[in-house]
Motif scaffolding. Sequence first.
Motif, mmCIF file in Angstrom:
data_model
loop_
_atom_site.group_PDB
_atom_site.id
_atom_site.type_symbol
_atom_site.label_atom_id
_atom_site.label_comp_id
_atom_site.label_asym_id
_atom_site.label_seq_id
_atom_site.Cartn_x
_atom_site.Cartn_y
_atom_site.Cartn_z
ATOM 1 N N GLU A 1 93.678 12.254 -16.066
ATOM 2 C CA GLU A 1 92.595 12.948 -15.370
ATOM 3 C C GLU A 1 92.154 12.238 -14.094
ATOM 4 O O GLU A 1 91.680 12.877 -13.156
ATOM 5 N N SER A 2 92.319 10.914 -14.021
ATOM 6 C CA SER A 2 91.880 10.178 -12.829
ATOM 7 C C SER A 2 92.950 10.114 -11.742
ATOM 8 O O SER A 2 92.694 9.604 -10.656
ATOM 9 N N SER A 3 94.136 10.630 -12.009
ATOM 10 C CA SER A 3 95.198 10.625 -11.004
ATOM 11 C C SER A 3 94.801 11.499 -9.820
ATOM 12 O O SER A 3 94.264 12.599 -9.994
ATOM 13 N N LEU B 1 96.756 13.142 -8.211
ATOM 14 C CA LEU B 1 97.586 14.341 -8.307
ATOM 15 C C LEU B 1 96.889 15.479 -9.052
ATOM 16 O O LEU B 1 97.066 16.649 -8.707
ATOM 17 N N THR B 2 96.096 15.148 -10.066
ATOM 18 C CA THR B 2 95.564 16.157 -10.979
ATOM 19 C C THR B 2 94.848 17.315 -10.290
ATOM 20 O O THR B 2 95.251 18.468 -10.461
ATOM 21 N N PRO B 3 93.802 17.079 -9.495
ATOM 22 C CA PRO B 3 93.109 18.237 -8.910
ATOM 23 C C PRO B 3 93.975 19.011 -7.918
ATOM 24 O O PRO B 3 93.864 20.235 -7.809
ATOM 25 N N VAL B 4 94.863 18.307 -7.226
ATOM 26 C CA VAL B 4 95.725 18.960 -6.226
ATOM 27 C C VAL B 4 96.739 19.864 -6.929
ATOM 28 O O VAL B 4 96.933 21.020 -6.543
ATOM 29 N N LEU B 5 97.381 19.348 -7.977
ATOM 30 C CA LEU B 5 98.347 20.145 -8.740
ATOM 31 C C LEU B 5 97.666 21.368 -9.348
ATOM 32 O O LEU B 5 98.181 22.491 -9.253
ATOM 33 N N LEU B 6 96.500 21.172 -9.963
ATOM 34 C CA LEU B 6 95.804 22.295 -10.602
ATOM 35 C C LEU B 6 95.419 23.368 -9.589
ATOM 36 O O LEU B 6 95.506 24.559 -9.882
ATOM 37 N N GLU B 7 95.011 22.950 -8.395
ATOM 38 C CA GLU B 7 94.648 23.944 -7.376
ATOM 39 C C GLU B 7 95.877 24.601 -6.749
ATOM 40 O O GLU B 7 95.886 25.808 -6.518
ATOM 41 N N VAL C 1 93.609 17.084 -22.988
ATOM 42 C CA VAL C 1 93.581 16.454 -24.301
ATOM 43 C C VAL C 1 93.220 14.992 -24.045
ATOM 44 O O VAL C 1 94.006 14.259 -23.452
ATOM 45 N N GLY C 2 92.040 14.599 -24.472
ATOM 46 C CA GLY C 2 91.595 13.236 -24.197
ATOM 47 C C GLY C 2 91.529 12.998 -22.702
ATOM 48 O O GLY C 2 90.895 13.765 -21.971
ATOM 49 N N THR C 3 92.227 11.978 -22.234
ATOM 50 C CA THR C 3 92.199 11.616 -20.817
ATOM 51 C C THR C 3 93.293 12.281 -19.994
ATOM 52 O O THR C 3 93.404 12.020 -18.796
ATOM 53 N N HIS C 4 94.114 13.120 -20.607
ATOM 54 C CA HIS C 4 95.266 13.686 -19.902
ATOM 55 C C HIS C 4 95.248 15.209 -19.857
ATOM 56 O O HIS C 4 94.810 15.859 -20.802
ATOM 57 N N HIS C 5 95.758 15.731 -18.756
ATOM 58 C CA HIS C 5 95.992 17.165 -18.616
ATOM 59 C C HIS C 5 97.437 17.427 -19.017
ATOM 60 O O HIS C 5 98.357 16.819 -18.460
#
Length: 173
Positions: free
Chosen positions: A63-65, A67-73, A137-141
Amino acid sequence: KSSPLRNAAPLRQRFLEGMSLVAATVNVITTDGPAGRAGTTATAMSSVSADTPRPTLLVCIHESSSLTPVLLENGTFCVNVLKDDQAFIADVFASRQKEKYRDKFDCTDWQAGAFGQPVISGALVAFECRLVNHNQVGTHHVCFGEVIDAHLGDEGNSLIYAGREYRTTVKPD
């Protein structure tokens, strides 16, 4: 032989130690689109099914990567499976070379995939995906991707991570 003391450690610690023994391919997950370009190194990647309308795979991203928000958007991503001579690229995308590369993407040559995702030139294989589902799930998407294209590179050996170090695949005698 396993010692009783080793097995008395807390479950989380035994889980992490056990997972460190599991060999996994080293992948650079990338995305590009309206939300921008980003990437990270990940070993949590797996085939889900070849028998869906399009093949499906999953990747797990912390979740802190960045990459996460960019990939999701963006809703699209590429799984670049690295060859055993590409450990340096893995280190750069794992942010272990911050002083050398301000932009991680400067560490190697790229081509735009058929659907615009960043494909590492010389990767063993690269899977361009459309995000079809994700769940935290926990700390990971956990991101499920429908494979929209697969770029088969030259033959070679996979870069794998096991025992907390890079290794390579070797065919047994």
